[in-house]
Design an enzyme around this catalytic site. Structure first.
Site, short mmCIF file in Angstrom:
data_model
loop_
_atom_site.label_atom_id
_atom_site.label_comp_id
_atom_site.label_asym_id
_atom_site.label_seq_id
_atom_site.Cartn_x
_atom_site.Cartn_y
_atom_site.Cartn_z
N ASP A 205 40.05 32.88 39.89
CA ASP A 205 39.68 33.77 40.98
C ASP A 205 39.63 33.06 42.33
OD1 ASP A 205 38.51 36.61 39.84
OD2 ASP A 205 38.37 34.98 38.39
N GLN B 63 36.59 40.83 28.15
CA GLN B 63 37.93 41.03 28.68
C GLN B 63 39.01 40.52 27.74
OE1 GLN B 63 35.37 39.81 30.63
NE2 GLN B 63 35.63 40.43 32.76
#
Length: 364
Positions: free
Chosen positions: A241, A201
């Site tokens: 998250d 990512q």
């Protein structure tokens, strides 16, 4: 944010087409593909396959998924079934449950014939709120970066991990929002971008920063500690998250190692934290947050661009056992502070509750 000068969000509702459109992130940074999402199964698959990814973006996508379900069948039974279908897609990112809970709470008291319109309006609201939250995170982070930069006679070196950029949210990003705003304010800075295996990512972060003109360098995951030892990192900023009420941080695998290296080298370690990512019902991140284990193929294979286009190749010997834990937990004691939409605070229960007294009442 912009791609080749054109403003984009990571997702948007098309009234003309009557569906959600998303940037299919599986093909980035090599190719920009826009995809229509037209069924509940497709919404669920988009989340599981990481066509959309990043905790805030997953939450917004799920809200639109419920809106679609209500347009097809606004019954109590279908609301429950759609909630369960979407909730099961990814277990770690708390924004998914937050958005679904918010939508279900708003829709259940309504007559079924009012639910479709209300669900779509709420999904739009959640998406717009995410943009506002992330912009505010950037404003508070800008003050922090401005202060650190004033102490340097060279570019401010920032290290980030994974992609907490605008394509992991609806817009602006979390960890990148302070970077964009600092860059636009004329602060001399440079970003070290972890590649972030196994899905790389970091390449998305590099694509974003390059499109915006932010100086950056792509590095291997294991280079961060070395750079800190050499005095080449002034601050680490990551996204998250899920954060527990006591300040433990669950983020992309490898975040814990960056926090350890930062602690050993006296480098400030900050987490950009939107309030929907705080799980007030959880105290101990190591014991209470479920860690998603994803397809081992994400580790054993890698995707890249070559002369014949985008292709996937194997990087491990055939038959090698492979494990793919997607997240790790960084204990609060390793976190210098949180950059939130309401300001910067210490990574403690009191610090979070001080900024969010209205939300902390949800503590178990």
């Amino acid at each position: 944010m912009k791609i080749e000068g054109q403003p984009y969000r990571s997702l948007w509702w098309s009234d003309e087409k009557g569906c959600l459109e998303i940037i299919d992130q599986r093909w980035l940074p090599h190719e920009l593909r826009i995809q229509e999402v037209r069924s509940l199964d497709d919404y669920a698959d988009a989340i599981v396959q990481m066509r959309v990814r990043g905790a805030p973006l997953i939450g917004a996508t799920a809200a639109y998924g419920l809106a679609l379900a209500m347009a097809n069948d606004p019954s109590d039974a279908n609301l429950a079934a759609a909630y369960d279908r979407l909730h099961a897609t990814r277990p770690t990112a708390i924004n998914l449950r937050w958005a679904l809970d918010r939508a279900r709470t708003a829709l259940m008291p309504l007559d079924p014939d009012r639910r479709a319109e209300a669900a779509l309006a709420l999904a739009r609201e959640i998406a717009d709120e995410d943009v506002d939250i992330n912009h505010a995170i950037g404003t508070h982070g800008l003050s922090l970066l401005r202060r650190l930069s004033a102490e340097k006679d060279r570019p401010l070196n920032i290290l980030t991990h994974c992609n907490a950029g605008w394509i992991a949210t609806v817009d602006w990003g979390t960890a990148t929002s302070p970077i964009y705003q600092a860059n636009d304010a004329g602060i001399d800075l440079h970003v070290w971008v972890d590649e972030t295996r196994p899905r790389n990512q970091g390449a998305l972060t590099s694509w974003e920063l390059g499109s915006h003109g932010v100086p950056h360098t792509y590095i291997t995951d294991n280079a961060g500690g070395h750079l800190m030892q050499r005095g080449l990192v002034d601050i680490v900023i990551t996204g998250t998250d899920r954060v527990t009420r006591r300040g433990d941080v669950c983020n992309k695998i490898g975040t814990y190692l960056k926090a350890l290296a930062a602690k050993d080298n006296g480098v400030p370690f900050y987490v950009a934290l939107p309030s929907p990512t705080i799980d007030w019902t959880v105290s101990d991140g190591l014991r209470e947050i479920p860690i998603e284990e994803r397809d081992p193929r994400e580790v054993s294979h890698i995707q890249g661009a070559g002369p014949d286009g985008i292709a996937e190749v194997r990087v491990t010997p055939e038959g090698t056992p492979t494990r793919n834990d997607a997240f790790d937990v960084t204990p609060a004691r390793l976190v210098t502070g949180f950059i939130t939409e309401r300001g910067v605070c210490r990574a403690t229960e009191d610090g979070l509750a001080g900024l969010f007294p209205d939300l902390s009442a949800r503590r178990a």
